[in-house]
Design an enzyme around this catalytic site. Structure first.
Site, PDB file in Angstrom:
ATOM      1  N   GLY A 214       0.837  -1.194   0.000  1.00 42.87           N
ATOM      2  CA  GLY A 214       0.000   0.000   0.000  1.00 42.87           C
ATOM      3  C   GLY A 214       0.875   1.247   0.000  1.00 42.87           C
ATOM      4  O   GLY A 214       1.913   1.290   0.659  1.00 42.87           O
TER       5      GLY A 214
ATOM      6  N   LEU B 266      -1.032   7.313   2.653  1.00 40.92           N
ATOM      7  CA  LEU B 266      -0.251   8.121   3.595  1.00 40.92           C
ATOM      8  C   LEU B 266       0.676   7.276   4.436  1.00 40.92           C
ATOM      9  O   LEU B 266       1.857   7.577   4.573  1.00 40.92           O
ATOM     10  CB  LEU B 266      -1.196   8.908   4.502  1.00 40.92           C
ATOM     11  CG  LEU B 266      -1.857  10.128   3.887  1.00 40.92           C
ATOM     12  CD1 LEU B 266      -2.761  10.781   4.898  1.00 40.92           C
ATOM     13  CD2 LEU B 266      -0.802  11.110   3.422  1.00 40.92           C
ATOM     14  N   ALA B 267       0.144   6.203   5.021  1.00 38.67           N
ATOM     15  CA  ALA B 267       0.966   5.379   5.908  1.00 38.67           C
ATOM     16  C   ALA B 267       2.044   4.647   5.105  1.00 38.67           C
ATOM     17  O   ALA B 267       3.221   4.657   5.477  1.00 38.67           O
ATOM     18  CB  ALA B 267       0.082   4.390   6.658  1.00 38.67           C
TER      19      ALA B 267
ATOM     20  N   HIS C 293     -20.575   9.056   8.260  1.00 39.41           N
ATOM     21  CA  HIS C 293     -20.449  10.512   8.116  1.00 39.41           C
ATOM     22  C   HIS C 293     -21.806  11.101   7.757  1.00 39.41           C
ATOM     23  O   HIS C 293     -22.463  10.629   6.839  1.00 39.41           O
ATOM     24  CB  HIS C 293     -19.431  10.814   7.012  1.00 39.41           C
ATOM     25  CG  HIS C 293     -18.882  12.190   7.094  1.00 39.41           C
ATOM     26  ND1 HIS C 293     -19.641  13.292   6.841  1.00 39.41           N
ATOM     27  CD2 HIS C 293     -17.652  12.648   7.441  1.00 39.41           C
ATOM     28  CE1 HIS C 293     -18.889  14.367   7.000  1.00 39.41           C
ATOM     29  NE2 HIS C 293     -17.683  14.006   7.375  1.00 39.41           N
TER      30      HIS C 293
ATOM     31  N   ARG D 222     -20.369  13.651  14.610  1.00 40.71           N
ATOM     32  CA  ARG D 222     -20.810  12.903  13.438  1.00 40.71           C
ATOM     33  C   ARG D 222     -21.804  11.796  13.769  1.00 40.71           C
ATOM     34  O   ARG D 222     -22.830  11.647  13.106  1.00 40.71           O
ATOM     35  CB  ARG D 222     -19.596  12.269  12.758  1.00 40.71           C
ATOM     36  CG  ARG D 222     -18.714  13.292  12.081  1.00 40.71           C
ATOM     37  CD  ARG D 222     -17.474  12.647  11.501  1.00 40.71           C
ATOM     38  NE  ARG D 222     -16.675  13.659  10.814  1.00 40.71           N
ATOM     39  CZ  ARG D 222     -15.519  13.405  10.199  1.00 40.71           C
ATOM     40  NH1 ARG D 222     -15.015  12.188  10.187  1.00 40.71           N
ATOM     41  NH2 ARG D 222     -14.865  14.369   9.591  1.00 40.71           N
TER      42      ARG D 222
ATOM     43  N   HIS E   5     -17.916   5.946   6.168  1.00 42.26           N
ATOM     44  CA  HIS E   5     -16.803   6.814   5.808  1.00 42.26           C
ATOM     45  C   HIS E   5     -15.452   6.249   6.229  1.00 42.26           C
ATOM     46  O   HIS E   5     -14.473   6.327   5.495  1.00 42.26           O
ATOM     47  CB  HIS E   5     -17.033   8.173   6.464  1.00 42.26           C
ATOM     48  CG  HIS E   5     -15.978   9.180   6.174  1.00 42.26           C
ATOM     49  ND1 HIS E   5     -15.580   9.468   4.880  1.00 42.26           N
ATOM     50  CD2 HIS E   5     -15.228   9.965   6.982  1.00 42.26           C
ATOM     51  CE1 HIS E   5     -14.639  10.394   4.927  1.00 42.26           C
ATOM     52  NE2 HIS E   5     -14.395  10.699   6.177  1.00 42.26           N
TER      53      HIS E   5
ATOM     54  N   GLU F  65      -5.080   3.303   8.597  1.00 40.24           N
ATOM     55  CA  GLU F  65      -6.452   2.846   8.830  1.00 40.24           C
ATOM     56  C   GLU F  65      -6.512   1.322   8.933  1.00 40.24           C
ATOM     57  O   GLU F  65      -7.466   0.768   9.487  1.00 40.24           O
ATOM     58  CB  GLU F  65      -7.378   3.350   7.708  1.00 40.24           C
ATOM     59  CG  GLU F  65      -8.864   3.181   8.036  1.00 40.24           C
ATOM     60  CD  GLU F  65      -9.811   3.661   6.929  1.00 40.24           C
ATOM     61  OE1 GLU F  65      -9.349   4.329   5.986  1.00 40.24           O
ATOM     62  OE2 GLU F  65     -11.009   3.345   7.014  1.00 40.24           O
TER      63      GLU F  65
ATOM     64  N   ARG G 161     -13.697   8.234  15.350  1.00 38.65           N
ATOM     65  CA  ARG G 161     -12.556   9.065  15.005  1.00 38.65           C
ATOM     66  C   ARG G 161     -12.984  10.518  14.865  1.00 38.65           C
ATOM     67  O   ARG G 161     -14.031  10.805  14.289  1.00 38.65           O
ATOM     68  CB  ARG G 161     -11.930   8.585  13.686  1.00 38.65           C
ATOM     69  CG  ARG G 161     -10.746   9.429  13.238  1.00 38.65           C
ATOM     70  CD  ARG G 161     -10.128   8.903  11.963  1.00 38.65           C
ATOM     71  NE  ARG G 161     -11.032   8.996  10.824  1.00 38.65           N
ATOM     72  CZ  ARG G 161     -11.326  10.116  10.183  1.00 38.65           C
ATOM     73  NH1 ARG G 161     -10.805  11.255  10.566  1.00 38.65           N
ATOM     74  NH2 ARG G 161     -12.157  10.092   9.159  1.00 38.65           N
TER      75      ARG G 161
END
Lengths: 252, 645, 231
Positions: B40, B43-44, B266, B337, B408, B432, B442
């Site tokens: 992957g 971001l991570a 969401h 939310r 979401h 995630e 979150r």
């Protein structure tokens, strides 16, 4: 809505392709263009025919995966949007829609409407970064960036690398993409250290990938989903010429 | 197996520093002797791959996209939190920690969350140095905005494209390492199995999506940075290709799966239009700052709207129910939310929903436009209104927007210890894909923070400790029988999918699963429904393996086959989510059990019995999973009931 | 000198060559049109012939004229190189295209317009420049000094309607070529600014694409009408 689709079908990069016609009834005007393809692919599967391959992912106009040349235009008739953001209400009942893959030497067709855009990544790898190792950064507010500069950088940085600029350009030129990348870093104070090297290397890689030259027709900017301005191309020209005239690199 | 979270001893604020000092180091010259696989490139993944390569490790990074930059992190809009306190409004690492723990409804580890808050400040520094064009004040310093669940302004942003800019920052860092030859980037390749030999992760088996080639890759450690599993609901704000396959196959190889029932819904998404709908689009939460949420007071009016006999603007003021303002006078339209989502569901369940499907409420800007003028509203939300108009075809300046909640983010994921290592030594989960930092809910602008914290600032330290322990020689080559067997299993599974030649498409099964999950394991759940859902999922799974239709062959680009494998995994995960939701007899954050609510209909936690992380162990196909509990210890915060009245 | 050749053979470098030669040729047009305005003087070509004499005998002008010929050749040759490169960049064409939706006709057809102009320049130079240098041009005498009577050659050429037509059509092509080419030349050099680009666009459109070609086209028409006694 009833729609006639003419879609480019090509088994793989070694096999010639052709436009194949499909009839679709019961298309809702609220469907997105890609949802229409989902419906068609469902029907094809039921009929035992191979589905049409196409790149897509986020379906909200940001990942840059989708890439269809629709009725003679990159991402279709709507400006400032990607194929996934196009909805069937932009067409009329009974329309014939021609869908082709991006066409460029640097973007060979993989299958059907899917093309290989890794040339963009190689251009980015050639210098589209600021060399800063993790953990070595100073406090964020030690590098003030005037708001106007930050906005200009963001205007460029929002490029989604979909390749519509290449697809729309009569020369299959990647200048808008490369310009957006170079421009993003060239205006920021953080980008100054590698400024000349970046412009030289990225342009050299762009040329090596087999993209065409810029004729300044402006088609790229019109078809760009993020409406990236031609100002950035001018900046790239300036950066490149400046780099060539001032750098100590004698080898080219 | 005993679950050891490895949370360091000592005062909260010193845990991470002490832990870092205690970790073993790999000497710089030896780092090149270690291979690390990163699956992957969101971001991570991108941040981890780049940072590890900078340290000198040999990294192989995998993505199923054509480019590392397409991961769904790119779609995050709002921003990223950091306890910089640039606004001088009382923020601190402890406050960010506290808000995150509370926002997560006290179901996250104190140690992890504190570390997250601690490194948040470094993330901003790093990203700015990389050239991320964050919003600025006129003086050139960084700007902040406020976000839900916090009373300070600590969110950094780049227009509505913060995720994109942060991902590009990591992508650029990764590209630099690719150019340096320290990262081998392998695109259009999907991970389909993890290899575990002698109890340690040794590598992965992948399928080349262009050629269908099944290949093995060995390494000293494997990092899964493969995102969340929201697409188990079919319709979600996730990208079409987001899936659980990597995490799920790791789970089947011994990695525990934690808190799968914690799902974030969401509240402000564009409602479903028809059965053809393929995904849901998020409209930024910021819209609730100025928009008023309402439905008609009586069912008759709503019915007429649904049939198109009436329009929103035909409903007079006194026939409208601004239900959030009515029920939560102090927070009004700005409740968190989960609360906003649940209430929208209630009014629609009462038959007062709008839109032809009955599943939508209005988000009305008429008052805001009257108050501030159209220009001001346009400056604030112009791009969002434009996006809405493109998708729906209505002009939100004139008719109220229609919104409805949508799946979401998934707080659950692979269980990891403080080092981000799963229950399989050498196998890590970041971002995630793990369960660790958000508890049961979150907060906005925290997903980007966690993904980058894991990749830039946690894993570069913790993976070294493991590698130094095992030594460079402790590696298994790809000709080991374990790799060959795994390759064969992948082949067999694909051949099985291709040979069924049934009558229903993969999409039809995916949609059917999504309906079950949404109806029984969505915004609110109850024991009866969950039991029913469990049976329905089992039946659907059995039918899938009898009757799915996947055409073509393995040895080519085959998007149906890719999708089929992913849906097969969702069909298994779905059941575990239901099990988890059923066993957790309390309501907390994104998990709302109808049986456990206060008199006013708010979530009711059971701290005495459920203050633990549920970690599920796979025991074999179609066998019940075994529950392990990691007790959560709170030494620095007091558990209280969230109230937004 | 590897860097020089590499720079000039990059796609950007080639455009810089196009730009510099093109803008130089554009600047020449101003001199050319200004000088040729002598044709409108009713003095039986005396002013024109004196101007021609000056242009063919002043050492500085002669030097610049060689630069000019070189520019024409380089501009033309480089355009061939670029066009071939650009066409090779898209080996498989689209089955259906709607380029008019995103760009102007002239911007996409600079090659065709350039070809027309190149042919025009060949004919134009054969008729006047070649005759002037190597042909037999009748002589005229002003104040006891001998001048080549190029004016007579002009009158002879523009007495034919098809020749006038050729010039008018070519000047239309010039207009279209310059409406894109002039501002594009600045873009290739990276000269683009909120304040100054509108000025460049104005000059490119109204001066270089309209005024200058119109003046040039007016010359053969004027001479034609004069020769045939219409005015």
């Amino acid at each position: 809505m009833k729609i006639t689709l003419k879609v480019w079908r090509q088994k793989n990069s070694n096999t010639p392709g052709k436009l194949v016609e499909y009839q679709l009834d019961n298309i809702s005007p609220d469907m997105s263009f890609l949802e229409m393809f989902d419906v068609l692919n469902g029907e094809l599967t039921k009929k035992g025919e191979e589905i049409i391959a196409f790149d897509h992912d986020c379906r909200e106009g940001i990942c840059g995966s989708c890439s269809m040349y629709i009725n003679g235009r990159a991402h279709g008739p709507q400006t400032g949007s990607t194929t996934c953001q196009l909805h069937m209400r932009s067409f009329n009942d009974g329309d014939t829609i021609i869908v082709e893959p991006w066409r460029a030497r640097a973007f060979p067709v993989i299958k059907d409407l899917m093309v290989d855009r890794t040339a963009f990544d190689r251009v980015a790898q050639a210098g589209g970064y600021i060399s800063v190792n993790t953990g070595s950064a100073p406090d964020a507010n030690e590098i003030p960036v005037p708001r106007e500069i930050a906005d200009t950088a963001m205007d460029a940085a929002q490029c989604i690398a979909c390749g519509a600029c290449v697809a729309a350009c009569k020369n299959a030129s990647a200048m808008l993409y490369v310009a957006a990348k170079v421009s993003h870093f060239a205006v920021l104070p953080q980008g100054q250290a590698e400024r000349t090297m970046r412009a030289e290397r990225m342009v050299a890689q762009m040329d090596a990938e087999g993209f065409g030259a810029c004729s300044f027709t402006g088609a790229c900017s019109v078809e760009c989903p993020k409406s990236i301005s031609l100002d950035h191309i001018a900046r790239l020209n300036r950066e490149y010429l400046g780099a060539k005239l001032t750098s100590n690199n004698l080898q080219g | 197996m005993e679950l050891d979270s490895k949370i360091p001893e000592g005062p909260l604020a010193e845990k991470w520093s002490r832990h870092k000092f205690g970790l073993k180091l790999v000497n710089p010259a030896n780092k090149r002797k270690y291979d690390i696989i990163v699956v992957g490139t969101g971001l991570a993944g991108a941040s981890a791959a780049a940072s590890l390569a900078e340290l000198g490790y040999n990294v192989k990074a995998f993505t199923f996209h054509d480019s590392a930059r397409r991961a769904h992190s790119i779609a995050a809009q709002g921003g990223i939190n950091a306890a910089k306190n640039y606004q001088n409004d009382g923020d601190s690492v402890f406050r960010l920690f506290y808000d995150t723990i509370k926002g997560g409804d006290y179901r996250a580890r104190e140690g992890n969350v504190y570390r997250l808050a601690e490194v948040s400040v470094n993330i901003i520094d790093q990203c700015v140095a990389q050239g991320v064009p964050f919003a600025r004040e006129y003086g050139g310093l960084l700007a902040n905005r406020s976000f839900g669940g916090a009373q300070v302004s600590r969110t950094f942003y780049a227009r509505g494209q913060t995720g994109q800019q942060l991902l590009l920052g990591a992508y650029h860092a990764l590209s630099r390492q690719v150019a340096n030859g320290k990262v081998k980037l392998i695109t259009r390749t999907e991970m389909l199995d993890v290899i575990v030999v002698d109890g340690k992760a040794r590598g992965i088996v992948t399928r080349n999506l262009l050629t269908g080639a099944i290949e093995s890759h060995s390494a000293h450690a494997v990092l899964l940075c493969t995102g969340g599993y929201g697409n188990v609901f079919y319709l979600s704000t996730n990208a079409m290709n987001s899936n659980v396959t990597a995490a799920w196959r790791a789970h089947k190889k011994g990695a525990y799966f934690s808190n799968p029932c914690y799902t974030q819904i969401h509240p402000t998404c564009i409602p479903v239009k028809g059965d053809y709908q393929s995904k849901l689009t998020l409209m930024s939460e910021s819209l609730r700052n100025d928009g008023r949420v309402w439905v008609p007071k009586n069912q008759q009016d709503a019915e007429k709207i649904r049939k198109g006999q009436m329009k929103a603007n035909d409903i007079p003021e006194d026939a409208r129910d601004y239900f959030l303002e009515r029920r939560y006078p102090s927070f009004g339209n700005l409740v968190p939310r989960d609360v906003a989502s649940r209430n929208a569901k209630y009014v629609c369940d009462e038959g007062r929903g709008v839109a032809p499907t009955g599943l939508a409420v209005y988000l009305d800007f008429a008052d805001a436009i009257k108050r501030d003028g159209r220009k001001t509203i346009e400056a604030k939300y112009g791009n969002l209104f434009e996006m809405y108009e493109k998708i729906v075809g209505d002009n939100p300046y004139e008719t109220p927007m229609m919104i409805y909640p949508a799946v979401h983010y998934t707080m659950g994921g692979l269980w990891v210890d403080y080092n981000l290592m799963t229950s399989v030594p050498g196998l890590y989960a970041l971002g995630e894909a793990n369960f660790s930092d958000h508890g049961a809910n979150r907060l906005g602008a925290s997903a980007l923070m966690q993904g980058l914290a894991d990749g830039y600032f946690v894993i570069p330290y913790t993976v070294g400790d493991y590698l130094a322990t095992i030594g460079p020689g402790d590696k298994v080559a790809v000709d080991h029988p374990a790799f060959k067997e795994a390759e064969q299993r992948v082949h067999d599974m694909n051949n099985r999918l291709l040979s069924i030649k049934g009558s229903k498409t993969v999409d039809e099964y995916h949609k059917a699963l999504g309906h079950i999950m949404w109806d029984y394991c969505g915004m609110s759940r109850n024991a009866e429904g969950l039991k029913k859902a469990k049976k329905m999922i089992q039946d659907l799974r059995a039918e899938f393996w009898q009757n799915v239709r996947v055409l073509g062959t393995n040895e080519e680009m085959n998007q149906s086959l890719e999708h089929a494998g992913r849906v097969a995994d969702f069909l298994e995960l779905g059941e575990l989510m239901v099990d988890d939701a059923l066993h957790r007899e309390e309501s907390c954050g994104g998990h709302f059990r109808e049986e456990y609510q206060t008199e006013e209909g708010e979530a009711l936690r059971d701290d005495a019995n459920f203050t633990y992380v549920a970690a599920w162990e796979y025991t074999g196909d179609n066998k019940p999973e075994v529950l392990h509990k990691e007790e959560l210890v709170f030494e620095n915060v007091k558990l209280t009931q969230r109230s937004y009245k | 000198m590897a860097w020089v050749t590499q720079t000039l053979s990059s796609s950007l470098g080639r455009k810089v060559i196009m730009s510099l030669t093109g803008l130089f040729l554009s600047s020449f047009l101003i001199v050319h049109v200004a000088g040729n305005l002598q044709l409108f003087k009713s003095d039986d070509g005396r002013a024109f012939n004196e101007y021609t004499y000056f242009m063919t005998h002043n050492p500085l002008i002669i030097t610049i004229s060689y630069l000019l010929y070189t520019s024409i050749l380089v501009h033309a040759l480089m355009s061939v190189v670029l066009t071939r490169h650009n066409q090779a960049s898209r080996p498989v064409k689209y089955a259906y295209g709607r380029p008019e939706a995103n760009s102007t006709w002239s911007s996409r057809n600079m090659g065709i317009l350039g070809t027309v102009l190149f042919l025009f320049i060949v004919i134009h130079m054969r008729t006047f420049w070649y005759e002037m240098h190597f042909g037999s041009v009748p002589m005229a005498e002003y104040d006891g000094k001998q001048y080549k009577d190029l004016y007579a050659v002009v009158q002879e050429a523009f007495a034919q309607w098809w020749y006038v037509l050729l010039y008018v059509v070519s000047m239309v092509a010039l207009g279209y070529h310059l409406v894109h080419g002039f501002q594009s030349g600045f873009q290739s050099l990276g000269i683009r600014h909120k304040k100054y680009t509108p000025i460049i666009e104005f000059l490119g459109t109204f001066v270089f694409a309209i005024l200058i070609p119109a003046l040039f086209a007016a010359m053969p028409i004027y001479v034609f009408l004069q020769v045939h006694g219409i005015i």
